[in-house]
Design a protein around this motif. Structure first.
Motif, PDB file in Angstrom:
ATOM      1  N   ALA A 342       0.644  -1.173   0.213  1.00 47.73           N
ATOM      2  CA  ALA A 342       0.163   0.136  -0.045  1.00 47.73           C
ATOM      3  C   ALA A 342       1.004   1.257  -0.125  1.00 47.73           C
ATOM      4  CB  ALA A 342      -1.004   0.073   1.478  1.00 47.73           C
ATOM      5  N   GLN A 343       2.013   1.173   0.448  1.00 48.69           N
ATOM      6  CA  GLN A 343       2.946   2.248   0.349  1.00 48.69           C
ATOM      7  C   GLN A 343       3.896   2.551  -1.121  1.00 48.69           C
ATOM      8  OE1 GLN A 343       5.301   1.053   3.698  1.00 48.69           O
ATOM      9  NE2 GLN A 343       4.479   2.429   5.142  1.00 48.69           N
ATOM     10  N   ASP A 344       3.708   1.637  -1.723  1.00 44.75           N
ATOM     11  CA  ASP A 344       4.840   1.621  -3.060  1.00 44.75           C
ATOM     12  C   ASP A 344       3.642   1.455  -4.292  1.00 44.75           C
ATOM     13  OD1 ASP A 344       6.897   1.664  -4.275  1.00 44.75           O
ATOM     14  OD2 ASP A 344       7.967   0.265  -3.337  1.00 44.75           O
ATOM     15  N   ILE A 345       4.286   1.383  -5.344  1.00 42.44           N
ATOM     16  CA  ILE A 345       3.724   0.933  -6.601  1.00 42.44           C
ATOM     17  C   ILE A 345       3.414  -0.477  -6.503  1.00 42.44           C
ATOM     18  CG2 ILE A 345       3.939   0.961  -9.147  1.00 42.44           C
ATOM     19  CD1 ILE A 345       5.813   3.026  -8.878  1.00 42.44           C
ATOM     20  N   VAL A 346       2.140  -0.907  -6.706  1.00 40.06           N
ATOM     21  CA  VAL A 346       1.888  -2.241  -6.570  1.00 40.06           C
ATOM     22  C   VAL A 346       2.085  -3.136  -7.922  1.00 40.06           C
ATOM     23  CG1 VAL A 346       0.039  -3.893  -5.951  1.00 40.06           C
ATOM     24  CG2 VAL A 346      -0.022  -1.582  -5.027  1.00 40.06           C
ATOM     25  N   THR A 347       3.131  -3.925  -7.888  1.00 40.07           N
ATOM     26  CA  THR A 347       3.359  -4.615  -9.034  1.00 40.07           C
ATOM     27  C   THR A 347       2.906  -6.040  -8.921  1.00 40.07           C
ATOM     28  OG1 THR A 347       5.349  -5.810  -7.876  1.00 40.07           O
ATOM     29  CG2 THR A 347       5.643  -3.936  -9.146  1.00 40.07           C
ATOM     30  N   ASP A 348       2.358  -6.715 -10.382  1.00 41.70           N
ATOM     31  CA  ASP A 348       1.621  -7.851 -10.266  1.00 41.70           C
ATOM     32  C   ASP A 348       2.476  -8.781  -9.308  1.00 41.70           C
ATOM     33  OD1 ASP A 348      -0.313  -6.603 -11.883  1.00 41.70           O
ATOM     34  OD2 ASP A 348       0.114  -7.816 -13.734  1.00 41.70           O
ATOM     35  N   SER A 349       3.780  -9.131  -9.861  1.00 42.55           N
ATOM     36  CA  SER A 349       4.535 -10.332  -9.107  1.00 42.55           C
ATOM     37  C   SER A 349       4.409  -9.838  -7.747  1.00 42.55           C
ATOM     38  CB  SER A 349       5.897 -10.058  -9.554  1.00 42.55           C
ATOM     39  OG  SER A 349       6.706  -8.739  -9.057  1.00 42.55           O
ATOM     40  N   ALA A 350       4.510  -8.881  -6.889  1.00 42.35           N
ATOM     41  CA  ALA A 350       4.321  -8.791  -5.430  1.00 42.35           C
ATOM     42  C   ALA A 350       2.984  -9.357  -5.118  1.00 42.35           C
ATOM     43  CB  ALA A 350       4.542  -7.529  -5.134  1.00 42.35           C
ATOM     44  N   VAL A 351       1.847  -8.918  -5.954  1.00 41.42           N
ATOM     45  CA  VAL A 351       0.591  -9.380  -5.653  1.00 41.42           C
ATOM     46  C   VAL A 351       0.473 -10.858  -5.783  1.00 41.42           C
ATOM     47  CG1 VAL A 351      -1.753  -9.196  -6.413  1.00 41.42           C
ATOM     48  CG2 VAL A 351      -0.559  -7.127  -6.125  1.00 41.42           C
ATOM     49  N   GLN A 386      -7.177   4.581   1.398  1.00 39.26           N
ATOM     50  CA  GLN A 386      -7.398   4.432  -0.061  1.00 39.26           C
ATOM     51  C   GLN A 386      -6.377   3.582  -0.928  1.00 39.26           C
ATOM     52  OE1 GLN A 386      -6.836   8.658  -0.915  1.00 39.26           O
ATOM     53  NE2 GLN A 386      -9.077   8.992  -0.823  1.00 39.26           N
ATOM     54  N   ASN A 387      -5.049   3.445  -0.403  1.00 42.25           N
ATOM     55  CA  ASN A 387      -4.296   2.463  -0.999  1.00 42.25           C
ATOM     56  C   ASN A 387      -4.436   1.075  -0.954  1.00 42.25           C
ATOM     57  OD1 ASN A 387      -2.697   4.718  -1.836  1.00 42.25           O
ATOM     58  ND2 ASN A 387      -1.051   4.572  -0.559  1.00 42.25           N
ATOM     59  N   PHE A 388      -5.046   0.731   0.323  1.00 48.09           N
ATOM     60  CA  PHE A 388      -5.589  -0.589   0.632  1.00 48.09           C
ATOM     61  C   PHE A 388      -6.508  -0.933  -0.404  1.00 48.09           C
ATOM     62  CE2 PHE A 388      -4.141  -0.739   5.093  1.00 48.09           C
ATOM     63  CZ  PHE A 388      -3.039  -1.926   4.711  1.00 48.09           C
ATOM     64  N   GLU A 389      -7.475   0.008  -0.590  1.00 42.91           N
ATOM     65  CA  GLU A 389      -8.451  -0.457  -1.794  1.00 42.91           C
ATOM     66  C   GLU A 389      -7.926  -0.776  -3.060  1.00 42.91           C
ATOM     67  OE1 GLU A 389     -11.493  -0.959  -0.713  1.00 42.91           O
ATOM     68  OE2 GLU A 389     -11.037  -0.657   1.237  1.00 42.91           O
ATOM     69  N   LEU A 390      -6.959  -0.064  -3.258  1.00 44.79           N
ATOM     70  CA  LEU A 390      -6.223  -0.336  -4.599  1.00 44.79           C
ATOM     71  C   LEU A 390      -5.468  -1.478  -4.651  1.00 44.79           C
ATOM     72  CD1 LEU A 390      -4.438   3.268  -5.473  1.00 44.79           C
ATOM     73  CD2 LEU A 390      -6.480   2.212  -6.353  1.00 44.79           C
ATOM     74  N   VAL A 391      -4.800  -2.097  -3.614  1.00 46.10           N
ATOM     75  CA  VAL A 391      -4.455  -3.518  -3.325  1.00 46.10           C
ATOM     76  C   VAL A 391      -5.416  -4.376  -3.432  1.00 46.10           C
ATOM     77  CG1 VAL A 391      -3.105  -4.861  -1.739  1.00 46.10           C
ATOM     78  CG2 VAL A 391      -2.432  -2.618  -2.038  1.00 46.10           C
ATOM     79  N   LYS A 392      -6.426  -4.097  -2.810  1.00 44.25           N
ATOM     80  CA  LYS A 392      -7.551  -5.123  -2.933  1.00 44.25           C
ATOM     81  C   LYS A 392      -8.124  -5.232  -4.134  1.00 44.25           C
ATOM     82  CE  LYS A 392     -10.532  -4.585   0.625  1.00 44.25           C
ATOM     83  NZ  LYS A 392     -11.396  -3.823   1.450  1.00 44.25           N
ATOM     84  N   GLN A 393      -8.141  -4.275  -4.936  1.00 42.50           N
ATOM     85  CA  GLN A 393      -8.641  -4.406  -6.292  1.00 42.50           C
ATOM     86  C   GLN A 393      -7.615  -5.222  -7.247  1.00 42.50           C
ATOM     87  OE1 GLN A 393     -11.782  -3.687  -7.647  1.00 42.50           O
ATOM     88  NE2 GLN A 393     -11.097  -4.591  -9.199  1.00 42.50           N
ATOM     89  N   LYS A 394      -6.570  -4.860  -7.032  1.00 43.78           N
ATOM     90  CA  LYS A 394      -5.272  -5.416  -7.717  1.00 43.78           C
ATOM     91  C   LYS A 394      -5.350  -6.829  -7.376  1.00 43.78           C
ATOM     92  CE  LYS A 394      -1.731  -4.666 -10.255  1.00 43.78           C
ATOM     93  NZ  LYS A 394      -1.459  -3.911 -11.471  1.00 43.78           N
ATOM     94  N   GLU A 437       8.675 -19.668  -9.681  1.00 44.91           N
ATOM     95  CA  GLU A 437       9.185 -18.445  -9.976  1.00 44.91           C
ATOM     96  C   GLU A 437       8.816 -17.680 -11.076  1.00 44.91           C
ATOM     97  OE1 GLU A 437      10.747 -16.566  -7.172  1.00 44.91           O
ATOM     98  OE2 GLU A 437       9.918 -18.138  -6.248  1.00 44.91           O
ATOM     99  N   ALA A 438       8.764 -18.331 -12.033  1.00 46.98           N
ATOM    100  CA  ALA A 438       8.769 -17.804 -13.392  1.00 46.98           C
ATOM    101  C   ALA A 438       7.160 -17.306 -13.480  1.00 46.98           C
ATOM    102  CB  ALA A 438       9.003 -18.624 -14.477  1.00 46.98           C
ATOM    103  N   ILE A 439       6.340 -18.171 -12.851  1.00 46.87           N
ATOM    104  CA  ILE A 439       5.004 -17.987 -12.859  1.00 46.87           C
ATOM    105  C   ILE A 439       4.526 -16.959 -11.978  1.00 46.87           C
ATOM    106  CG2 ILE A 439       2.555 -18.734 -12.275  1.00 46.87           C
ATOM    107  CD1 ILE A 439       3.265 -21.394 -13.367  1.00 46.87           C
ATOM    108  N   LEU A 440       5.409 -16.669 -10.823  1.00 50.18           N
ATOM    109  CA  LEU A 440       4.963 -15.794  -9.897  1.00 50.18           C
ATOM    110  C   LEU A 440       5.607 -14.367 -10.393  1.00 50.18           C
ATOM    111  CD1 LEU A 440       5.746 -17.431  -6.268  1.00 50.18           C
ATOM    112  CD2 LEU A 440       3.460 -16.685  -7.404  1.00 50.18           C
TER     113      LEU A 440
END
Length: 477
Positions: A342-351, A386-394, A437-440
């Motif tokens: 929530a503090q940073d740019i949310v990348t797909d791999s982190a999610v 607000q950032n948490f809501e973005l994370v949840k959507q991601k 790892e490749a999938i994540l």
């Protein structure tokens, strides 16, 4: 006054009491909750002046229903029209200094009311013909309900010393009912707190769980802390208390922060184990606390150490060491991850990684992390949430696309061994990890065909050759 006794069991008891010349009274929680207008529960306690077991047995015969007898406790119970009715003979008790087991003698209703824990639990309704439904309230329990006060019928020092679990019960009732505890009772708990050591951990933890399941558990934990009981029954939580200042830099009081997180969680869930996760989420901050002249106070690795502390703490508290414990352990380990996202740019791999590690507990984890935002800075709080809501959507978007939650590898170890004609060993593990790892990381989709091609290329790097190629048209779905 018969309006006090609506259930059909009561007139039946009245009739039997009259024919057997026995005094009977409803006492305790039913009376208290009826007077307070609280929801009716399915448990009723009946005091019989005489033998509770004999009276219950006679009533069971009359109703043609089974009676459970507990001779060692002097009680009996039957179920009638969905109501659990427990019978006990009126008694008076005395205690030895080194024992929690009382010496019990037959007594009168007054004796029985004297031995009750609190005035609000000592009230009784008569089930006798002459005064059926009359309230018998010798210690002004009604007045204490109006004052929203927990008070003991007798000297609280005697009450708590005789049965030390009553100290926990006083705090539990104050928390459940949002009452205050009488000043004398608070002082008595403080003075006799060491007597709690003779009570089993199971009974203490049962009271703690009831506090945790209350609408606002912080009420109870503050009482536990202020009286000194918390240090005896849950020292790891006590250790969270306090603020240390070096070079003018201090950290927040993690005890009161934990209580705030717990209360926040309670606004959204009744789940006992998610509430325990809130209690445990920062439990390792005391042993990981360090001061850095540049950074100030740090608690590096407290989530990892906290997760490792959970099994030991659960064992000490006699909490279950099963999937409930593992759930709490997982949430403690992962509780910082959504906050970092929530503090940073949310990348797909982190999610993907978070979904992979949290599995079906991702929603509970997000609830905990939302509750963990306790800053008094309204701008920061709003931004975080607000950032948490973005994370949840991601999380939702990535899960719908990549299906990572409760992920199962598209290629198994058996598949790898079959294709390359090898047995179990390091190479199989390396290939499986590389596929994961490749999938994540998003290098390949979470699909069997893509994983197969990736596997073949990875195996060549390891010096392996295909022994049994797949027919991708029939094997891969």
């Amino acid at each position: 006054m018969s309006d006090n006794l609506q259930h059909p069991i009561f007139p039946i008891i009245k009739e039997l009491a009259e024919t057997t010349n026995t005094e009977c009274y409803v006492i305790g929680g039913y009376v208290r909750d009826h007077i307070m207008g609280r929801p009716f529960k399915n448990d009723v306690d009946i005091v019989v002046v005489g033998s509770g077991i004999e009276f219950a047995t006679a009533l069971g015969n009359k109703l043609k229903t089974k009676v459970a007898v507990y001779k060692s406790f002097g009680t009996a119970m039957l179920v009638f029209e969905g109501l659990n009715v427990e019978f006990v003979g009126a008694r008076k008790e005395s205690y030895r200094a080194n024992s929690r087991k009382p010496i019990v003698e037959d007594g009168t209703l007054a004796d029985d009311q004297n031995r009750r824990d609190f005035t609000i639990n000592a009230m009784a309704y008569s089930l006798n013909k002459d005064n059926y439904g009359e309230l018998l309230d010798p210690f002004d329990g009604v007045g204490d309900i109006e004052l929203r006060t927990i008070r003991t019928p007798l000297d609280p020092i005697v009450t708590f010393s005789d049965d030390p679990l009553r100290m926990m019960r006083a705090i539990r009732f104050a928390t459940q009912l949002n009452f205050k505890i009488d000043t004398k009772a608070i002082q008595a708990i403080t003075d006799t707190k060491d007597r709690i050591r003779i009570i089993s951990k199971e009974r203490i933890t049962d009271e703690i769980n009831k506090i945790i399941l209350s609408e606002k558990p912080s009420i109870g934990f503050k009482y536990l802390f202020d009286t000194g009981l918390l240090a005896l029954v849950f020292p790891a939580m006590q250790n969270l208390h306090g603020v240390e200042i070096i070079d003018g830099k201090g950290h927040k009081d993690n005890f009161y922060h934990t209580l705030e997180v717990l209360d926040n969680v309670c606004e959204t869930t009744d789940d006992l184990w998610l509430r325990w996760a809130a209690i445990m989420h920062d439990i390792a901050k005391p042993p990981t606390k360090r001061f850095d002249k540049k950074l100030g106070w740090t608690f590096h690795g407290h989530e990892d150490k906290g997760a490792r502390m959970v099994p030991k703490l659960f064992a000490e508290l006699k909490l279950p060491l099963n999937e409930k414990m593992k759930f709490v352990q997982k949430l403690v380990l992962l509780h910082l991850r959504p906050i970092v996202l929530a503090q940073d740019i949310v990348t797909d791999s982190a999610v993907r990684r978070l979904l992979f590690e949290a599995g079906d507990d991702i929603d509970a984890l997000m609830q905990l992390c939302h509750a963990d935002v306790t800053t008094k800075n309204e701008y920061k709080k709003k931004k975080y949430r607000q950032n948490f809501e973005l994370v949840k959507q991601k999380l939702k978007d990535v899960e719908e696309r990549d299906q990572i939650r409760n992920w199962q590898p598209p290629i198994s170890g058996e598949d790898i061994m079959e294709v390359f004609g090898i047995g179990p060993g390091r190479e199989v593990g390396k290939i499986k990890n590389a596929i994961r790892e490749a999938i994540l990381e998003g290098e390949i989709p979470n699909a069997k065909m893509d994983a197969y091609h990736f596997m073949v290329n990875k195996a060549q790097d390891l010096g392996l050759t295909i022994r049994k190629a797949w027919d991708l048209n029939t094997t891969v779905k």
